[in-house]
Design a protein around this motif. Structure first.
Motif, PDB file in Angstrom:
ATOM      1  N   ALA A  23       0.868  -1.398   0.119  1.00  0.00           N
ATOM      2  CA  ALA A  23      -0.002   0.060   0.048  1.00  0.00           C
ATOM      3  C   ALA A  23       0.812   1.298  -0.172  1.00  0.00           C
ATOM      4  N   VAL A  24       1.837   1.231   0.602  1.00  0.00           N
ATOM      5  CA  VAL A  24       2.664   2.389   0.866  1.00  0.00           C
ATOM      6  C   VAL A  24       3.809   2.750  -0.399  1.00  0.00           C
ATOM      7  N   LEU A  25       3.898   1.488  -1.012  1.00  0.00           N
ATOM      8  CA  LEU A  25       4.609   1.470  -2.317  1.00  0.00           C
ATOM      9  C   LEU A  25       3.697   2.170  -3.158  1.00  0.00           C
ATOM     10  N   GLY A  26       2.622   1.629  -3.370  1.00  0.00           N
ATOM     11  CA  GLY A  26       1.460   2.226  -4.321  1.00  0.00           C
ATOM     12  C   GLY A  26       1.217   3.495  -4.068  1.00  0.00           C
ATOM     13  N   ARG A  27       1.101   4.089  -2.887  1.00  0.00           N
ATOM     14  CA  ARG A  27       0.965   5.516  -2.600  1.00  0.00           C
ATOM     15  C   ARG A  27       2.121   6.428  -3.182  1.00  0.00           C
ATOM     16  N   VAL A  28       3.208   5.925  -2.756  1.00  0.00           N
ATOM     17  CA  VAL A  28       4.476   6.761  -3.257  1.00  0.00           C
ATOM     18  C   VAL A  28       4.620   6.712  -4.611  1.00  0.00           C
ATOM     19  N   LEU A  29       4.389   5.577  -5.102  1.00  0.00           N
ATOM     20  CA  LEU A  29       4.537   5.529  -6.935  1.00  0.00           C
ATOM     21  C   LEU A  29       3.290   6.608  -7.339  1.00  0.00           C
ATOM     22  N   ASP A  30       2.328   6.559  -6.864  1.00  0.00           N
ATOM     23  CA  ASP A  30       1.323   7.152  -7.345  1.00  0.00           C
ATOM     24  C   ASP A  30       1.593   8.818  -7.185  1.00  0.00           C
ATOM     25  N   ILE A  31       2.006   9.131  -6.141  1.00  0.00           N
ATOM     26  CA  ILE A  31       2.504  10.570  -6.031  1.00  0.00           C
ATOM     27  C   ILE A  31       3.487  11.063  -6.960  1.00  0.00           C
ATOM     28  N   CYS A  32       4.795  10.197  -6.928  1.00  0.00           N
ATOM     29  CA  CYS A  32       5.556  10.282  -7.973  1.00  0.00           C
ATOM     30  C   CYS A  32       5.170  10.434  -9.513  1.00  0.00           C
ATOM     31  N   ASN A  33       4.286   9.533  -9.784  1.00  0.00           N
ATOM     32  CA  ASN A  33       3.709   9.613 -11.205  1.00  0.00           C
ATOM     33  C   ASN A  33       3.067  10.875 -11.370  1.00  0.00           C
ATOM     34  N   ARG A  34       2.234  11.133 -10.409  1.00  0.00           N
ATOM     35  CA  ARG A  34       1.338  12.321 -10.597  1.00  0.00           C
ATOM     36  C   ARG A  34       2.250  13.736 -10.827  1.00  0.00           C
ATOM     37  N   VAL A  35       3.565  13.745 -10.190  1.00  0.00           N
ATOM     38  CA  VAL A  35       4.372  14.989 -10.309  1.00  0.00           C
ATOM     39  C   VAL A  35       5.149  14.811 -11.642  1.00  0.00           C
ATOM     40  N   ILE A  36       5.382  13.382 -12.019  1.00  0.00           N
ATOM     41  CA  ILE A  36       6.285  13.410 -13.564  1.00  0.00           C
ATOM     42  C   ILE A  36       5.049  13.838 -14.456  1.00  0.00           C
ATOM     43  N   VAL A  37       3.987  13.340 -14.379  1.00  0.00           N
ATOM     44  CA  VAL A  37       3.048  13.894 -15.495  1.00  0.00           C
ATOM     45  C   VAL A  37       2.857  15.228 -15.678  1.00  0.00           C
ATOM     46  N   ILE A  38       2.835  15.995 -14.526  1.00  0.00           N
ATOM     47  CA  ILE A  38       2.915  17.532 -14.751  1.00  0.00           C
ATOM     48  C   ILE A  38       4.267  17.866 -15.078  1.00  0.00           C
ATOM     49  N   LEU A  39       5.228  17.513 -14.805  1.00  0.00           N
ATOM     50  CA  LEU A  39       6.436  17.850 -15.438  1.00  0.00           C
ATOM     51  C   LEU A  39       6.782  17.479 -16.889  1.00  0.00           C
ATOM     52  N   ALA A  40       5.994  16.205 -17.352  1.00  0.00           N
ATOM     53  CA  ALA A  40       6.110  15.712 -18.721  1.00  0.00           C
ATOM     54  C   ALA A  40       5.417  17.069 -19.591  1.00  0.00           C
ATOM     55  N   GLY A  41       3.957  17.272 -18.928  1.00  0.00           N
ATOM     56  CA  GLY A  41       3.265  18.275 -19.415  1.00  0.00           C
ATOM     57  C   GLY A  41       3.905  19.282 -19.844  1.00  0.00           C
ATOM     58  N   ILE A  42       4.775  19.861 -19.069  1.00  0.00           N
ATOM     59  CA  ILE A  42       5.228  21.259 -19.103  1.00  0.00           C
ATOM     60  C   ILE A  42       6.575  20.956 -20.217  1.00  0.00           C
ATOM     61  N   ALA A  43       7.266  19.781 -19.991  1.00  0.00           N
ATOM     62  CA  ALA A  43       8.229  19.403 -21.267  1.00  0.00           C
ATOM     63  C   ALA A  43       7.835  19.427 -22.502  1.00  0.00           C
ATOM     64  N   LEU A  44       6.481  18.838 -22.618  1.00  0.00           N
ATOM     65  CA  LEU A  44       5.906  18.779 -23.998  1.00  0.00           C
ATOM     66  C   LEU A  44       5.601  20.297 -24.368  1.00  0.00           C
ATOM     67  N   VAL A  45       5.055  21.099 -23.648  1.00  0.00           N
ATOM     68  CA  VAL A  45       5.022  22.408 -24.108  1.00  0.00           C
ATOM     69  C   VAL A  45       6.135  23.072 -24.355  1.00  0.00           C
ATOM     70  N   ALA A  46       7.105  22.882 -23.681  1.00  0.00           N
ATOM     71  CA  ALA A  46       8.384  23.581 -23.927  1.00  0.00           C
ATOM     72  C   ALA A  46       9.074  23.135 -25.213  1.00  0.00           C
ATOM     73  N   ALA A  47       8.798  21.717 -25.543  1.00  0.00           N
ATOM     74  CA  ALA A  47       9.150  21.325 -26.794  1.00  0.00           C
ATOM     75  C   ALA A  47       8.556  21.849 -27.821  1.00  0.00           C
ATOM     76  N   CYS A  48       7.174  21.940 -27.752  1.00  0.00           N
ATOM     77  CA  CYS A  48       6.648  22.500 -28.808  1.00  0.00           C
ATOM     78  C   CYS A  48       6.887  24.308 -29.023  1.00  0.00           C
ATOM     79  N   VAL A  49       7.154  24.969 -28.005  1.00  0.00           N
ATOM     80  CA  VAL A  49       7.752  26.188 -27.951  1.00  0.00           C
ATOM     81  C   VAL A  49       9.121  26.405 -28.462  1.00  0.00           C
TER      82      VAL A  49
END
Length: 184
Positions: A23-49
């Protein structure tokens, strides 16, 4: 056939299992994934720019692009590999489900578990080779062949980190049924 989220229902987060470690591993991975998705979205916008700037700079000002293409590729590689674990957590990777309706629920659970084990074996090998590639690029000081010459360790480390996170996600998905919990 893949089904998206039902729009009129709110997703309720429930612990995946009564096993505290999983359960802890799942929660930590979920938080990590959500942060990465936000950063990846920023990276995609930066690549477009960056690519838009490159096209406009060449067309309007006849300026060369030394760094734009590679910077955009590095951002895209990072966004692609780093979000793989999030996509897997949502069961969003391509799946062929032609036989699901023909199988009993027990056989289908076993099939899903075996697919996760096989996926883990492939991804673990890929992650291991990615880490060795990143290490070689770092130690040898490898750079790209362009005038900008950024270190190749950057995309290799992003690839290795993304595949490692994907392996952790797959291990979690392999462990959940073994603890008696229900999988997505």
């Amino acid at each position: 056939m893949m089904h998206g989220p039902i729009t009129d229902q709110v997703e309720v987060k429930v612990p995946a299992t009564s096993n505290l470690l999983v359960a802890v591993l799942g929660r930590v991975l979920d938080i990590c994934n959500r942060v990465i998705v936000i950063l990846a979205g920023i990276a995609l916008v930066a690549a477009c720019v960056i690519l838009s700037y490159s096209v406009l700079g060449r067309a309007l000002f006849h300026s060369p692009n030394y760094w734009q293409d590679e910077a955009a590729v590095f951002l895209l590689v990072g966004a692609t590999f780093m979000t793989a674990a999030y996509v897997q957590s949502q069961r969003g990777h391509v799946a062929i489900e032609a036989f699901v309706g023909l199988m009993s629920p027990l056989v289908n659970k076993i099939r899903l578990w075996l697919v996760d084990v096989a996926s883990f074996a492939f991804c673990a090998f890929f992650a291991w080779k990615s880490w060795t590639l990143a290490h070689e690029a770092w130690v040898d000081g490898q750079v790209s062949n362009s005038m900008w010459s950024p270190p190749l360790a950057i995309p290799y480390v992003l690839m290795a980190c993304g595949m490692t996170l994907l392996c952790v996600q797959l291990v979690l998905q392999i462990l959940i049924p073994l603890t008696g919990a229900k999988r997505r």
